[in-house]
Design an enzyme around this catalytic site. Structure first.
Site, PDB file in Angstrom:
ATOM      1  N   TYR A  25       0.859  -1.190   0.000  1.00 28.04           N
ATOM      2  CA  TYR A  25       0.000   0.000   0.000  1.00 28.04           C
ATOM      3  C   TYR A  25       0.893   1.238   0.000  1.00 28.04           C
ATOM      4  O   TYR A  25       0.733   2.155   0.781  1.00 28.04           O
ATOM      5  CB  TYR A  25      -0.926  -0.037   1.216  1.00 28.04           C
ATOM      6  CG  TYR A  25      -2.153   0.834   1.089  1.00 28.04           C
ATOM      7  CD1 TYR A  25      -3.206   0.481   0.259  1.00 28.04           C
ATOM      8  CD2 TYR A  25      -2.256   2.026   1.816  1.00 28.04           C
ATOM      9  CE1 TYR A  25      -4.333   1.279   0.152  1.00 28.04           C
ATOM     10  CE2 TYR A  25      -3.384   2.837   1.710  1.00 28.04           C
ATOM     11  CZ  TYR A  25      -4.422   2.456   0.869  1.00 28.04           C
ATOM     12  OH  TYR A  25      -5.530   3.248   0.764  1.00 28.04           O
ATOM     13  N   SER A  51       2.967  -4.013   9.334  1.00 27.99           N
ATOM     14  CA  SER A  51       3.198  -3.016   8.279  1.00 27.99           C
ATOM     15  C   SER A  51       2.779  -1.613   8.709  1.00 27.99           C
ATOM     16  O   SER A  51       1.734  -1.414   9.337  1.00 27.99           O
ATOM     17  CB  SER A  51       2.399  -3.408   7.033  1.00 27.99           C
ATOM     18  OG  SER A  51       2.479  -2.354   6.107  1.00 27.99           O
ATOM     19  N   SER A  53       1.802   0.613   6.717  1.00 24.73           N
ATOM     20  CA  SER A  53       0.711   1.106   5.857  1.00 24.73           C
ATOM     21  C   SER A  53      -0.672   0.642   6.312  1.00 24.73           C
ATOM     22  O   SER A  53      -1.678   1.070   5.742  1.00 24.73           O
ATOM     23  CB  SER A  53       0.895   0.623   4.415  1.00 24.73           C
ATOM     24  OG  SER A  53       2.214   0.456   4.052  1.00 24.73           O
ATOM     25  N   ASP A  83      10.285  -3.791  -6.055  1.00 25.56           N
ATOM     26  CA  ASP A  83      10.776  -4.863  -6.928  1.00 25.56           C
ATOM     27  C   ASP A  83      11.770  -5.778  -6.206  1.00 25.56           C
ATOM     28  O   ASP A  83      11.770  -6.985  -6.397  1.00 25.56           O
ATOM     29  CB  ASP A  83      11.460  -4.247  -8.161  1.00 25.56           C
ATOM     30  CG  ASP A  83      10.464  -3.463  -9.000  1.00 25.56           C
ATOM     31  OD1 ASP A  83       9.417  -4.031  -9.362  1.00 25.56           O
ATOM     32  OD2 ASP A  83      10.709  -2.282  -9.253  1.00 25.56           O
ATOM     33  N   HIS A 108       5.434  -3.630 -13.127  1.00 21.21           N
ATOM     34  CA  HIS A 108       6.766  -3.494 -13.736  1.00 21.21           C
ATOM     35  C   HIS A 108       7.279  -4.917 -13.950  1.00 21.21           C
ATOM     36  O   HIS A 108       7.048  -5.802 -13.113  1.00 21.21           O
ATOM     37  CB  HIS A 108       7.688  -2.694 -12.807  1.00 21.21           C
ATOM     38  CG  HIS A 108       9.094  -2.539 -13.308  1.00 21.21           C
ATOM     39  ND1 HIS A 108       9.405  -2.254 -14.622  1.00 21.21           N
ATOM     40  CD2 HIS A 108      10.292  -2.626 -12.664  1.00 21.21           C
ATOM     41  CE1 HIS A 108      10.721  -2.157 -14.748  1.00 21.21           C
ATOM     42  NE2 HIS A 108      11.272  -2.393 -13.580  1.00 21.21           N
ATOM     43  N   ASP A 191      11.474   1.012 -19.387  1.00 20.40           N
ATOM     44  CA  ASP A 191      11.203   1.683 -18.104  1.00 20.40           C
ATOM     45  C   ASP A 191      12.518   1.942 -17.360  1.00 20.40           C
ATOM     46  O   ASP A 191      12.746   3.044 -16.860  1.00 20.40           O
ATOM     47  CB  ASP A 191      10.265   0.809 -17.260  1.00 20.40           C
ATOM     48  CG  ASP A 191       9.821   1.507 -15.988  1.00 20.40           C
ATOM     49  OD1 ASP A 191       8.953   2.387 -16.079  1.00 20.40           O
ATOM     50  OD2 ASP A 191      10.348   1.179 -14.908  1.00 20.40           O
ATOM     51  N   GLU A 227      16.559  28.968 -11.219  1.00 19.38           N
ATOM     52  CA  GLU A 227      16.854  28.814 -12.644  1.00 19.38           C
ATOM     53  C   GLU A 227      16.908  27.344 -13.065  1.00 19.38           C
ATOM     54  O   GLU A 227      16.356  26.963 -14.096  1.00 19.38           O
ATOM     55  CB  GLU A 227      18.195  29.500 -12.956  1.00 19.38           C
ATOM     56  CG  GLU A 227      18.446  29.763 -14.425  1.00 19.38           C
ATOM     57  CD  GLU A 227      17.380  30.632 -15.059  1.00 19.38           C
ATOM     58  OE1 GLU A 227      16.992  31.651 -14.473  1.00 19.38           O
ATOM     59  OE2 GLU A 227      16.908  30.277 -16.175  1.00 19.38           O
ATOM     60  N   GLU A 231      12.194  26.301 -12.114  1.00 28.27           N
ATOM     61  CA  GLU A 231      11.568  26.634 -13.399  1.00 28.27           C
ATOM     62  C   GLU A 231      11.488  25.436 -14.343  1.00 28.27           C
ATOM     63  O   GLU A 231      10.701  25.427 -15.297  1.00 28.27           O
ATOM     64  CB  GLU A 231      12.328  27.797 -14.071  1.00 28.27           C
ATOM     65  CG  GLU A 231      11.505  28.453 -15.160  1.00 28.27           C
ATOM     66  CD  GLU A 231      12.121  29.724 -15.732  1.00 28.27           C
ATOM     67  OE1 GLU A 231      13.060  30.277 -15.126  1.00 28.27           O
ATOM     68  OE2 GLU A 231      11.654  30.156 -16.795  1.00 28.27           O
TER      69      GLU A 231
HETATM   70  N1  LIG Z   1       6.497   4.139  -7.620  1.00 29.28           N
HETATM   71  C1  LIG Z   1       5.880   4.254  -8.799  1.00 29.28           C
HETATM   72  O1  LIG Z   1       5.234   5.261  -9.086  1.00 29.28           O
HETATM   73  C2  LIG Z   1       5.911   3.158  -9.809  1.00 29.28           C
HETATM   74  C3  LIG Z   1       6.147   1.869  -9.414  1.00 29.28           C
HETATM   75  N2  LIG Z   1       5.978   0.845 -10.313  1.00 29.28           N
HETATM   76  C4  LIG Z   1       6.138  -0.523  -9.859  1.00 29.28           C
HETATM   77  O2  LIG Z   1       5.136  -0.772  -8.867  1.00 29.28           O
HETATM   78  C5  LIG Z   1       5.641  -1.701  -7.903  1.00 29.28           C
HETATM   79  C6  LIG Z   1       5.508  -1.093  -6.504  1.00 29.28           C
HETATM   80  O3  LIG Z   1       6.395   0.022  -6.436  1.00 29.28           O
HETATM   81  P1  LIG Z   1       6.126   1.217  -5.402  1.00 29.28           P
HETATM   82  O4  LIG Z   1       4.683   1.557  -5.416  1.00 29.28           O
HETATM   83  O5  LIG Z   1       7.141   2.252  -5.714  1.00 29.28           O
HETATM   84  O6  LIG Z   1       6.466   0.508  -4.031  1.00 29.28           O
HETATM   85  P2  LIG Z   1       6.558   1.189  -2.586  1.00 29.28           P
HETATM   86  O7  LIG Z   1       8.001   1.254  -2.184  1.00 29.28           O
HETATM   87  O8  LIG Z   1       5.817   2.450  -2.542  1.00 29.28           O
HETATM   88  O9  LIG Z   1       5.837   0.059  -1.713  1.00 29.28           O
HETATM   89  C7  LIG Z   1       5.649   0.243  -0.386  1.00 29.28           C
HETATM   90  C8  LIG Z   1       4.716  -0.829   0.130  1.00 29.28           C
HETATM   91  O10 LIG Z   1       5.369  -2.103   0.088  1.00 29.28           O
HETATM   92  C9  LIG Z   1       5.431  -2.597   1.425  1.00 29.28           C
HETATM   93  N3  LIG Z   1       6.693  -3.329   1.632  1.00 29.28           N
HETATM   94  C10 LIG Z   1       7.927  -2.802   1.650  1.00 29.28           C
HETATM   95  N4  LIG Z   1       8.839  -3.749   1.885  1.00 29.28           N
HETATM   96  C11 LIG Z   1       8.158  -4.901   2.040  1.00 29.28           C
HETATM   97  C12 LIG Z   1       8.526  -6.227   2.339  1.00 29.28           C
HETATM   98  N5  LIG Z   1       9.794  -6.566   2.532  1.00 29.28           N
HETATM   99  N6  LIG Z   1       7.556  -7.150   2.417  1.00 29.28           N
HETATM  100  C13 LIG Z   1       6.263  -6.836   2.232  1.00 29.28           C
HETATM  101  N7  LIG Z   1       5.837  -5.574   1.963  1.00 29.28           N
HETATM  102  C14 LIG Z   1       6.776  -4.628   1.866  1.00 29.28           C
HETATM  103  C15 LIG Z   1       5.352  -1.374   2.315  1.00 29.28           C
HETATM  104  O11 LIG Z   1       4.941  -1.727   3.613  1.00 29.28           O
HETATM  105  P3  LIG Z   1       5.298  -0.768   4.865  1.00 29.28           P
HETATM  106  O12 LIG Z   1       4.388   0.409   4.756  1.00 29.28           O
HETATM  107  O13 LIG Z   1       5.056  -1.598   6.050  1.00 29.28           O
HETATM  108  O14 LIG Z   1       6.742  -0.372   4.699  1.00 29.28           O
HETATM  109  C16 LIG Z   1       4.333  -0.550   1.566  1.00 29.28           C
HETATM  110  O15 LIG Z   1       3.022  -1.017   1.801  1.00 29.28           O
HETATM  111  C17 LIG Z   1       7.066  -2.005  -8.332  1.00 29.28           C
HETATM  112  O16 LIG Z   1       7.031  -3.144  -9.149  1.00 29.28           O
HETATM  113  C18 LIG Z   1       7.460  -0.788  -9.151  1.00 29.28           C
HETATM  114  O17 LIG Z   1       8.476  -1.034 -10.101  1.00 29.28           O
HETATM  115  C19 LIG Z   1       5.591   1.054 -11.612  1.00 29.28           C
HETATM  116  C20 LIG Z   1       5.350   2.322 -12.054  1.00 29.28           C
HETATM  117  C21 LIG Z   1       5.602   3.478 -11.225  1.00 29.28           C
HETATM  118  C1  LIG Z   2      10.164   7.233 -13.507  1.00 31.48           C
HETATM  119  C2  LIG Z   2      10.125   6.269 -12.368  1.00 31.48           C
HETATM  120  C3  LIG Z   2       9.148   5.107 -12.552  1.00 31.48           C
HETATM  121  O1  LIG Z   2       9.574   4.298 -13.629  1.00 31.48           O
HETATM  122  C4  LIG Z   2       7.785   5.644 -12.855  1.00 31.48           C
HETATM  123  C5  LIG Z   2       7.135   6.558 -11.890  1.00 31.48           C
HETATM  124  O2  LIG Z   2       7.226   5.375 -13.879  1.00 31.48           O
HETATM  125  C6  LIG Z   2       9.171   4.261 -11.273  1.00 31.48           C
HETATM  126  O3  LIG Z   2       9.426   3.054 -11.378  1.00 31.48           O
HETATM  127  O4  LIG Z   2       8.898   4.782 -10.189  1.00 31.48           O
END
Ligand SMILES: NC(=O)C1=CN([C@@H]2O[C@H](COP(=O)(O)OP(=O)(O)OC[C@H]3O[C@@H](n4cnc5c(N)ncnc54)[C@H](OP(=O)(O)O)[C@@H]3O)[C@@H](O)[C@H]2O)C=CC1
Ligand SMILES: CC[C@](O)(C(C)=O)C(=O)O
Length: 329
Positions: A25, A51, A53, A83, A108, A191, A227, A231
């Site tokens: 989350y 967690s 979250s 990931d 991803h 990506d 700058e 911007e």
């Molecule tokens: N960030 C983005 O905008 C984008 C991300 N993606 C893809 O989406 C996927 C998620 O990325 P993103 O949203 O950035 O992830 P986040 O880092 O925001 O995920 C955080 C969440 O994962 C939980 N978490 C963290 N570590 C663990 C663990 N060891 N075991 C279980 N849960 C865990 C956290 O729990 P807690 O709160 O307890 O720490 C929290 O709920 C990835 O595959 C990423 O590549 C794709 C496009 C853009």
């Molecule tokens: C540009 C970073 C990104 O690929 C995205 C937001 O699309 C990510 O994995 O966070």
């Protein structure tokens, strides 16, 4: 050949009666879960024990389970944790809870493409990847707009993976802007390249180099910040809204002359050759191996380089100046 899909091509009814478990989350997890829920779908959240979250998800009205239980309750399991932890969480909590005909979903392709997760053959495996940070996936949906997305099908056990994937993309708002069909390989490689060479790495390196050049030449850091960083957002908004032409229409002719004559001196053939080498390291798995090993070593490089930027003059000056602009959160 380009395959691009919009709202009219996607049928949300395909998801009615199905339970979608969003695992994680964070940035994408909260955004996709909230959008799907407001699209009328049945969404539960899966989180690790203790967690941080959990309360935030419950405050939005979600039922929260531990990861394994959420996976067991769901027809569709979307992995939205970082990931670098997906492979272990999949092995411990998800794999044993997938049953025939379930769908395993990603935003991803890293773990599938680089062989860190190998799902059973009797489930669908697809990806709906918003081309946007999670918080904007949510904000745009709330505003009645959407961010573009990519759809890739790795396994089509049920024969319906594409239609279900498009319905999912509609549920999070991506078909409002356009969803392009791709493969896990193409999404993963483009990506990673985009975030390293242009969107994150290329941009922060450009901003830092510009800021440092001005400050080292004796100019005020606050002016260098406005700058080179502040911007930039306003210029990128114009690029986003109408491409190069729209930005050039709005800036002065003096700026446009500098843009077209000086830009290529900086981003020249040497930089393109380096970009090609960055892409090769992604394609041949070197970057993936380095990132996986960096995590196994508890991130020494990640932590040291992040700290260096956190302590930089650019960040200190920015914090002070943004503090005077109440509209910037
Ligand atoms: N960030 C983005 O905008 C984008 C991300 N993606 C893809 O989406 C996927 C998620 O990325 P993103 O949203 O950035 O992830 P986040 O880092 O925001 O995920 C955080 C969440 O994962 C939980 N978490 C963290 N570590 C663990 C663990 N060891 N075991 C279980 N849960 C865990 C956290 O729990 P807690 O709160 O307890 O720490 C929290 O709920 C990835 O595959 C990423 O590549 C794709 C496009 C853009
Ligand atoms: C540009 C970073 C990104 O690929 C995205 C937001 O699309 C990510 O994995 O966070």
């Amino acid at each position: 050949m380009l395959e691009i899909y919009y709202d009219k091509d996607a049928n949300l009814d395909l998801l009615s009666g199905k339970t979608i478990a969003i695992i994680g989350y964070g940035s994408q997890g909260h955004a996709q879960a909230q959008n799907l829920k407001e699209s009328g779908l049945d969404v539960i959240i899966g989180l690790k024990e203790g967690s941080k979250s959990k309360t935030t998800a419950e405050d939005f009205g979600f039922e929260v389970y531990n990861t394994a239980e959420a996976a067991a309750r769901a027809d569709i399991v979307q992995l939205l944790i970082p990931d670098e932890v997906q492979s272990a969480v999949y092995k411990n909590d998800i794999e044993k809870n997938l049953v025939e005909g379930n769908a395993l979903v990603f935003s991803h392709g890293f773990n599938i493409h680089f062989g860190q997760i190998v799902p059973p053959e009797n489930v669908d495996v697809f990806m709906v990847a918003p081309k946007s940070p999670g918080h904007l996936v949510r904000r745009m949906y709330e505003e009645g707009r959407g961010v573009p997305g990519l759809l890739a099908i790795e396994q089509d056990y049920t024969g319906k993976a594409k239609e279900v994937g498009l319905a999912y993309a509609k549920g999070i708002g991506c078909t409002r802007a356009g969803v392009i069909k791709t493969t896990f390989k193409e999404e993963t490689e483009t990506d990673l390249f985009g975030e390293q060479a242009v969107l994150c790495g290329g941009t922060t390196a450009l901003v830092k180099a510009g800021f440092e050049t001005l400050v080292e030449a004796g100019y005020q850091p606050e002016i260098a910040y406005f700058e080179c960083l502040h911007e930039l957002k306003l210029i990128v908004d114009l690029l986003y809204e109408g491409g190069l032409g729209n930005m050039r229409y709005s800036v002065s002719d003096t700026a446009q002359y500098g843009d077209i004559t000086v830009g290529p001196r900086l981003i020249n053939d040497n930089v393109k050759a380096e970009m090609k080498s960055v892409l090769e390291d992604i394609q041949n798995g070197k970057f993936a191996r380095d990132w996986i090993l960096e995590n196994r070593a508890n991130r020494p490089l990640f932590n040291a380089l992040t700290k260096k930027d956190e302590d930089s003059l650019l960040e200190k000056v920015g914090k002070k100046l943004r503090g005077m602009m109440s509209w910037i959160k």
